[in-house]
Design an enzyme around this catalytic site. Structure first.
Site, short mmCIF file in Angstrom:
data_model
loop_
_atom_site.label_atom_id
_atom_site.label_comp_id
_atom_site.label_asym_id
_atom_site.label_seq_id
_atom_site.Cartn_x
_atom_site.Cartn_y
_atom_site.Cartn_z
CE LYS A 298 -2.55 -0.63 3.62
NZ LYS A 298 -3.85 -0.55 4.47
CE LYS B 42 -1.91 4.57 4.66
NZ LYS B 42 -3.11 4.43 5.81
N1 C2G Z 1 -10.44 7.08 8.85
C1 C2G Z 1 -11.44 7.85 9.03
N2 C2G Z 1 -11.24 9.07 9.62
C2 C2G Z 1 -9.88 9.58 9.56
C3 C2G Z 1 -8.84 8.76 9.03
C4 C2G Z 1 -9.28 7.56 8.79
O1 C2G Z 1 -12.71 7.40 9.25
N3 C2G Z 1 -9.53 10.90 10.02
C5 C2G Z 1 -10.74 5.65 8.47
C6 C2G Z 1 -10.32 5.36 7.03
O2 C2G Z 1 -11.35 5.61 6.10
C7 C2G Z 1 -10.24 3.88 7.61
C8 C2G Z 1 -9.84 3.37 8.64
O3 C2G Z 1 -10.17 4.51 9.50
O4 C2G Z 1 -11.63 3.20 7.02
C9 C2G Z 1 -8.38 3.02 8.95
O5 C2G Z 1 -7.55 4.03 8.11
P1 C2G Z 1 -6.20 3.71 7.72
O6 C2G Z 1 -5.32 2.99 8.83
O7 C2G Z 1 -5.56 4.88 6.97
O8 C2G Z 1 -6.26 2.50 6.53
P2 C2G Z 1 -6.10 2.40 5.12
O9 C2G Z 1 -4.79 3.17 4.81
O10 C2G Z 1 -7.12 3.36 4.49
O11 C2G Z 1 -6.46 0.82 4.79
O12 C2G Z 1 -8.19 -2.76 2.56
C10 C2G Z 1 -8.50 -1.60 2.92
C11 C2G Z 1 -7.10 -0.88 3.59
O13 C2G Z 1 -6.33 -1.92 4.43
C12 C2G Z 1 -7.48 0.32 4.28
#
Ligand code: C2G
Length: 136
Positions: free
Chosen positions: A44, A46
């Site tokens: 990803k 990340k």
């Molecule tokens: N999130 C949120 N508000 C934020 C930051 C994040 O609602 N200010 C939500 C994201 O939309 C996601 C969850 O928190 O649903 C986790 O965010 P991340 O850790 O950034 O995950 P991500 O990189 O989006 O990975 O297969 C799906 C991926 O693994 C998602």
């Protein structure tokens, strides 16, 4: 029992993550979180501050979370939904429509993302502070 499933990296846990997990749990009785492994994070593009094991431990301590499983790849969602009998798949709406293909297996819900907070923001704030401190 109504089972809810979501996925994410959840690095440097913040209130945006908690808002998501709280609302996801409210959609059912049992919340499963697929936590991205360090290897999948690399896919990803990340790079987490905390390792998978530590991000998993943090998630397991959250009262809304009932089970944490590893997220190893993009493809496992269908298998996980069937394996755990998931009724609702939830993601933040930065993923709007990206997982609509799962709607033949379960309800797919996108929750509004919490504004003005992200792990990237936290990291850059700390980087800026370090720069000021080191240059003063
Ligand atoms: N999130 C949120 N508000 C934020 C930051 C994040 O609602 N200010 C939500 C994201 O939309 C996601 C969850 O928190 O649903 C986790 O965010 P991340 O850790 O950034 O995950 P991500 O990189 O989006 O990975 O297969 C799906 C991926 O693994 C998602």
């Amino acid at each position: 029992m109504k089972t809810v499933l979501t996925y994410g990296t959840f690095d440097l846990l913040h209130y945006g993550h908690i808002n998501l997990l709280k609302r996801a749990k409210a959609l059912g009785d049992y919340l499963i979180v697929g936590c991205s492994t360090d290897e999948f994070n690399a896919i990803k593009n990340k790079h987490s501050f905390y390792t998978f094991e530590n991000r998993k431990r943090v998630l397991e301590a959250i009262k809304y979370v009932d089970l944490v499983i590893p997220e190893n790849d993009w493809e496992q969602k269908r298998k996980d939904i069937q394996k755990y009998g998931v009724d609702v798949f939830v993601m933040g709406d930065d993923w709007q429509n990206k997982f609509d293909n799962l709607s033949d297996l379960c309800e797919v819900v996108y929750l509004t993302r919490t504004p003005d907070i992200s792990t990237t923001m936290v990291k850059s704030y700390i980087d800026r502070r370090d720069a000021v401190v080191n240059n003063s």
